[in-house]
Design a protein around this motif. Structure first.
Motif, PDB file in Angstrom:
ATOM      1  N   THR A 168      18.502   9.392  -4.697  1.00  0.00           N
ATOM      2  CA  THR A 168      17.448   8.506  -4.236  1.00  0.00           C
ATOM      3  C   THR A 168      17.010   8.889  -2.825  1.00  0.00           C
ATOM      4  O   THR A 168      17.819   8.916  -1.896  1.00  0.00           O
ATOM      5  CB  THR A 168      17.923   7.038  -4.230  1.00  0.00           C
ATOM      6  N   TYR A 169      15.726   9.182  -2.695  1.00  0.00           N
ATOM      7  CA  TYR A 169      15.128   9.545  -1.415  1.00  0.00           C
ATOM      8  C   TYR A 169      14.227   8.400  -0.943  1.00  0.00           C
ATOM      9  O   TYR A 169      13.858   7.527  -1.737  1.00  0.00           O
ATOM     10  CB  TYR A 169      14.297  10.821  -1.550  1.00  0.00           C
ATOM     11  N   MET A 170      13.847   8.425   0.330  1.00  0.00           N
ATOM     12  CA  MET A 170      12.943   7.406   0.856  1.00  0.00           C
ATOM     13  C   MET A 170      11.591   8.001   1.205  1.00  0.00           C
ATOM     14  O   MET A 170      11.506   9.024   1.882  1.00  0.00           O
ATOM     15  CB  MET A 170      13.515   6.730   2.105  1.00  0.00           C
ATOM     16  N   GLU A 171      10.538   7.325   0.744  1.00  0.00           N
ATOM     17  CA  GLU A 171       9.174   7.668   1.122  1.00  0.00           C
ATOM     18  C   GLU A 171       8.616   6.533   1.976  1.00  0.00           C
ATOM     19  O   GLU A 171       8.814   5.360   1.657  1.00  0.00           O
ATOM     20  CB  GLU A 171       8.321   7.859  -0.128  1.00  0.00           C
ATOM     21  N   ALA A 172       7.948   6.874   3.076  1.00  0.00           N
ATOM     22  CA  ALA A 172       7.336   5.859   3.933  1.00  0.00           C
ATOM     23  C   ALA A 172       5.982   5.450   3.364  1.00  0.00           C
ATOM     24  O   ALA A 172       5.133   6.297   3.105  1.00  0.00           O
ATOM     25  CB  ALA A 172       7.171   6.391   5.350  1.00  0.00           C
ATOM     26  N   THR A 173       5.781   4.165   3.162  1.00  0.00           N
ATOM     27  CA  THR A 173       4.510   3.665   2.646  1.00  0.00           C
ATOM     28  C   THR A 173       3.998   2.541   3.552  1.00  0.00           C
ATOM     29  O   THR A 173       4.753   1.920   4.296  1.00  0.00           O
ATOM     30  CB  THR A 173       4.651   3.119   1.218  1.00  0.00           C
ATOM     31  N   ASN A 174       2.701   2.299   3.468  1.00  0.00           N
ATOM     32  CA  ASN A 174       2.066   1.188   4.187  1.00  0.00           C
ATOM     33  C   ASN A 174       2.414   1.207   5.676  1.00  0.00           C
ATOM     34  O   ASN A 174       2.712   0.166   6.276  1.00  0.00           O
ATOM     35  CB  ASN A 174       2.484  -0.150   3.562  1.00  0.00           C
ATOM     36  N   LEU A 175       2.371   2.403   6.284  1.00  0.00           N
ATOM     37  CA  LEU A 175       2.728   2.508   7.691  1.00  0.00           C
ATOM     38  C   LEU A 175       1.634   1.920   8.573  1.00  0.00           C
ATOM     39  O   LEU A 175       0.457   2.183   8.380  1.00  0.00           O
ATOM     40  CB  LEU A 175       2.989   3.967   8.073  1.00  0.00           C
ATOM     41  N   LYS A 176       2.051   1.122   9.533  1.00  0.00           N
ATOM     42  CA  LYS A 176       1.144   0.507  10.503  1.00  0.00           C
ATOM     43  C   LYS A 176       1.549   0.954  11.900  1.00  0.00           C
ATOM     44  O   LYS A 176       2.735   1.054  12.220  1.00  0.00           O
ATOM     45  CB  LYS A 176       1.202  -1.018  10.421  1.00  0.00           C
ATOM     46  N   LEU A 177       0.560   1.201  12.724  1.00  0.00           N
ATOM     47  CA  LEU A 177       0.795   1.630  14.095  1.00  0.00           C
ATOM     48  C   LEU A 177      -0.029   0.768  15.028  1.00  0.00           C
ATOM     49  O   LEU A 177      -1.236   0.593  14.834  1.00  0.00           O
ATOM     50  CB  LEU A 177       0.382   3.104  14.252  1.00  0.00           C
ATOM     51  N   SER A 178       0.624   0.184  16.023  1.00  0.00           N
ATOM     52  CA  SER A 178      -0.107  -0.585  17.025  1.00  0.00           C
ATOM     53  C   SER A 178       0.265  -0.070  18.410  1.00  0.00           C
ATOM     54  O   SER A 178       1.388   0.384  18.638  1.00  0.00           O
ATOM     55  CB  SER A 178       0.196  -2.085  16.918  1.00  0.00           C
ATOM     56  N   GLN A 219      -8.471  -0.316  16.136  1.00  0.00           N
ATOM     57  CA  GLN A 219      -8.015  -0.385  14.750  1.00  0.00           C
ATOM     58  C   GLN A 219      -8.317   0.885  13.972  1.00  0.00           C
ATOM     59  O   GLN A 219      -7.471   1.411  13.253  1.00  0.00           O
ATOM     60  CB  GLN A 219      -8.649  -1.589  14.041  1.00  0.00           C
ATOM     61  N   SER A 220      -9.523   1.420  14.136  1.00  0.00           N
ATOM     62  CA  SER A 220      -9.883   2.614  13.380  1.00  0.00           C
ATOM     63  C   SER A 220      -9.069   3.819  13.841  1.00  0.00           C
ATOM     64  O   SER A 220      -8.668   4.668  13.033  1.00  0.00           O
ATOM     65  CB  SER A 220     -11.385   2.900  13.502  1.00  0.00           C
ATOM     66  N   MET A 221      -8.776   3.903  15.121  1.00  0.00           N
ATOM     67  CA  MET A 221      -7.994   5.026  15.622  1.00  0.00           C
ATOM     68  C   MET A 221      -6.538   4.908  15.195  1.00  0.00           C
ATOM     69  O   MET A 221      -5.889   5.889  14.832  1.00  0.00           O
ATOM     70  CB  MET A 221      -8.105   5.109  17.138  1.00  0.00           C
ATOM     71  N   GLN A 222      -5.998   3.696  15.229  1.00  0.00           N
ATOM     72  CA  GLN A 222      -4.609   3.500  14.800  1.00  0.00           C
ATOM     73  C   GLN A 222      -4.444   3.840  13.323  1.00  0.00           C
ATOM     74  O   GLN A 222      -3.430   4.419  12.928  1.00  0.00           O
ATOM     75  CB  GLN A 222      -4.177   2.058  15.085  1.00  0.00           C
ATOM     76  N   THR A 223      -5.420   3.510  12.530  1.00  0.00           N
ATOM     77  CA  THR A 223      -5.348   3.837  11.105  1.00  0.00           C
ATOM     78  C   THR A 223      -5.309   5.343  10.887  1.00  0.00           C
ATOM     79  O   THR A 223      -4.530   5.850  10.075  1.00  0.00           O
ATOM     80  CB  THR A 223      -6.553   3.235  10.355  1.00  0.00           C
ATOM     81  N   ALA A 224      -6.126   6.071  11.646  1.00  0.00           N
ATOM     82  CA  ALA A 224      -6.159   7.526  11.504  1.00  0.00           C
ATOM     83  C   ALA A 224      -4.831   8.153  11.909  1.00  0.00           C
ATOM     84  O   ALA A 224      -4.296   9.025  11.215  1.00  0.00           O
ATOM     85  CB  ALA A 224      -7.294   8.110  12.334  1.00  0.00           C
TER      86      ALA A 224
END
Length: 248
Positions: A168-178, A219-224
């Motif tokens: 079992t490996y881990m994949e990062a999903t739904n990453l948010k950056l603030s 917000q747009s830059m953090q998403t990128a």
């Protein structure tokens, strides 16, 4: 560019031992042992960010190449721009210090979070921009430099278990950056087809109003940048099964 950051960054290669023979070496941290993970990741950032580490699937993070990034704000925003960065680099990830981590327990499918600070983060390279910033039109193409100073950052993501070869490996999903910078500096060369007076005035305007501009494009830059950091984390954790990173 505020969420430059990145980096984003952020070498958020949580819980990865630094031994050359990993994962055969003794694991230094137990599941969810936050203080140990903070110390370990900070050591990893300072020792590996500038050259990467093939044994850990860790790419070189300082500087971190950004092939292309587009920031597009709609007409309803006071900052209505179409800004494209091509073949840029992010500098300063090696200055990052992890302050706190949450998660990284035995269960993969939980929320994981890192709180960190970067002394400086800079995105530099070619750009092209058209649009309007607050009340002024802006256009140009050339070299740009955007630097965040004393930037607090929060990176959070949800772990996704991925089965491969019976492990079992881990994949990062739904990453948010603030991000929350103390200061942001802009420099765009060759604005308005090289008109120095107009270009100098615009750069002064951008820096005088950096906070208002930052809030509009944040917000747009953090998403990128979040997309970049999500790929980095997933790449690191794809090297070994999740259980190999921690001690029971």
């Amino acid at each position: 560019m505020s969420r430059i950051i990145l980096s984003i960054a952020v070498c958020f290669v949580l819980g990865v031992p630094i031994g050359a023979d990993f994962p055969g070496d003794p694991k230094p941290c137990k599941y969810g042992e936050s203080d140990c993970i903070v110390k370990l990741v900070n050591e990893l950032i300072s020792s590996k960010a500038s050259q990467g580490d093939r044994a850990l699937n860790l790419v070189k993070l300082d500087p971190l190449p950004v092939a292309k990034m587009n920031i597009k704000q709609g007409a309803d925003s006071p900052v209505n721009i179409d800004l494209t960065f091509t073949d840029n680099n992010v500098y300063g990830i090696s200055t990052m210090k992890i302050r706190k981590v949450k998660g990284f327990g035995k269960s993969i499918d939980k929320k994981h979070e890192l709180l960190l600070n970067a002394a400086t983060l800079t995105l530099a390279g070619p750009y092209k921009i058209t649009g309007k910033v607050l009340i002024l039109p802006i256009s140009g193409s050339g070299e740009s430099n955007m630097t965040l100073v004393n930037c607090d950052m929060i990176v959070s993501f949800t772990g996704k278990p991925v089965e491969k070869d019976g492990e079992t490996y881990m994949e990062a999903t739904n990453l948010k950056l603030s991000t929350k910078p103390e200061r942001l500096y802009y420099l765009f060369s060759n604005l308005f087809n090289g008109d120095k007076a107009l270009g100098d005035n615009m750069n002064t305007f951008l820096n005088d109003n950096w906070e208002a501009i930052f809030l509009e494009v944040q917000q747009s830059m953090q998403t990128a940048f979040a997309e970049i950091f999500q790929a980095i984390i997933t790449n690191v954790f794809s090297k070994y099964p999740y259980a190999k990173f921690f001690e029971e």
